[in-house]
Design a protein around this motif. Sequence first.
Motif, mmCIF file in Angstrom:
data_model
loop_
_atom_site.group_PDB
_atom_site.id
_atom_site.type_symbol
_atom_site.label_atom_id
_atom_site.label_comp_id
_atom_site.label_asym_id
_atom_site.label_seq_id
_atom_site.Cartn_x
_atom_site.Cartn_y
_atom_site.Cartn_z
ATOM 1 N N THR A 8 19.382 -17.543 9.524
ATOM 2 C CA THR A 8 18.944 -17.495 10.924
ATOM 3 C C THR A 8 18.752 -16.036 11.295
ATOM 4 N N THR A 9 18.027 -15.823 12.361
ATOM 5 C CA THR A 9 17.775 -14.457 12.819
ATOM 6 C C THR A 9 17.982 -14.363 14.319
ATOM 7 N N GLY A 10 18.129 -13.144 14.783
ATOM 8 C CA GLY A 10 18.230 -12.915 16.214
ATOM 9 C C GLY A 10 18.395 -11.446 16.503
ATOM 10 N N VAL A 11 18.200 -11.125 17.766
ATOM 11 C CA VAL A 11 18.442 -9.759 18.217
ATOM 12 C C VAL A 11 19.947 -9.558 18.381
ATOM 13 N N PHE A 12 20.622 -10.570 18.921
ATOM 14 C CA PHE A 12 22.067 -10.531 19.152
ATOM 15 C C PHE A 12 22.467 -9.362 20.049
ATOM 16 N N LEU A 33 25.985 -18.342 4.792
ATOM 17 C CA LEU A 33 25.087 -18.054 5.911
ATOM 18 C C LEU A 33 24.660 -16.598 5.915
ATOM 19 N N VAL A 34 23.345 -16.401 5.840
ATOM 20 C CA VAL A 34 22.736 -15.077 5.934
ATOM 21 C C VAL A 34 22.114 -14.959 7.328
ATOM 22 N N VAL A 35 22.408 -13.849 7.991
ATOM 23 C CA VAL A 35 21.884 -13.636 9.342
ATOM 24 C C VAL A 35 21.038 -12.369 9.358
ATOM 25 N N GLY A 36 19.801 -12.520 9.795
ATOM 26 C CA GLY A 36 18.917 -11.379 9.991
ATOM 27 C C GLY A 36 19.079 -10.855 11.397
ATOM 28 N N VAL A 37 19.537 -9.608 11.528
ATOM 29 C CA VAL A 37 19.657 -8.970 12.835
ATOM 30 C C VAL A 37 18.427 -8.081 13.023
ATOM 31 N N ASN A 75 10.685 -7.560 10.123
ATOM 32 C CA ASN A 75 9.420 -8.110 10.615
ATOM 33 C C ASN A 75 9.641 -9.573 10.977
ATOM 34 N N MET A 76 8.647 -10.186 11.583
ATOM 35 C CA MET A 76 8.805 -11.548 12.081
ATOM 36 C C MET A 76 8.373 -12.611 11.056
ATOM 37 N N ASP A 77 7.988 -12.199 9.869
ATOM 38 C CA ASP A 77 7.497 -13.122 8.849
ATOM 39 C C ASP A 77 8.669 -13.796 8.124
ATOM 40 N N LYS A 78 8.956 -15.026 8.518
ATOM 41 C CA LYS A 78 10.095 -15.754 7.941
ATOM 42 C C LYS A 78 9.857 -16.102 6.469
ATOM 43 N N MET A 79 8.608 -16.314 6.088
ATOM 44 C CA MET A 79 8.303 -16.628 4.686
ATOM 45 C C MET A 79 8.601 -15.417 3.792
#
Length: 139
Positions: A8-12, A33-37, A75-79
């Motif tokens: 999952t990702t977020g600004v947090f 769980l991997v988190v993209g900040v 970047n916003m590219d989830k793939m």
Amino acid sequence: MSKIIGYTTGVFDLFHIGHLNILKKAKEHCDYLVVGVTIDELVEYKNVKAVIPYDERKGIVESIKYVDQVVPQTNMDKMEAWKELRFNRMFVGSDWKGTDKWDRYEKEFAKVGVEIIYFPYTKGTSSTRLREVLQKITR
């Protein structure tokens, strides 16, 4: 049985119960769980500047017991993130379900066996709302 990797990702920014809820629920649906900040430079996609700098937001998320790994979201590219991390499940707020962008993601990720799980948006709590309250207080 192989380990289920979640992402999952977020600004947090201005970390709140909604952030904690999504991380807790995500961990309930995966083994790792991997988190993209989101990095500071990318936060501008929300047309705001992060109140809390990236390194501090990253440190907060790393300290959450449900999180196994934190990576920068550059970047916003989830793939592109999937190509690097090879997660099996991606978690996102239900406010994105049914949007053109996430309908496309669902089709793309289905081809590589990634399940997208939507969690209910925490009503009444958001960093945007907290920012608005803080601005009123400091005026």
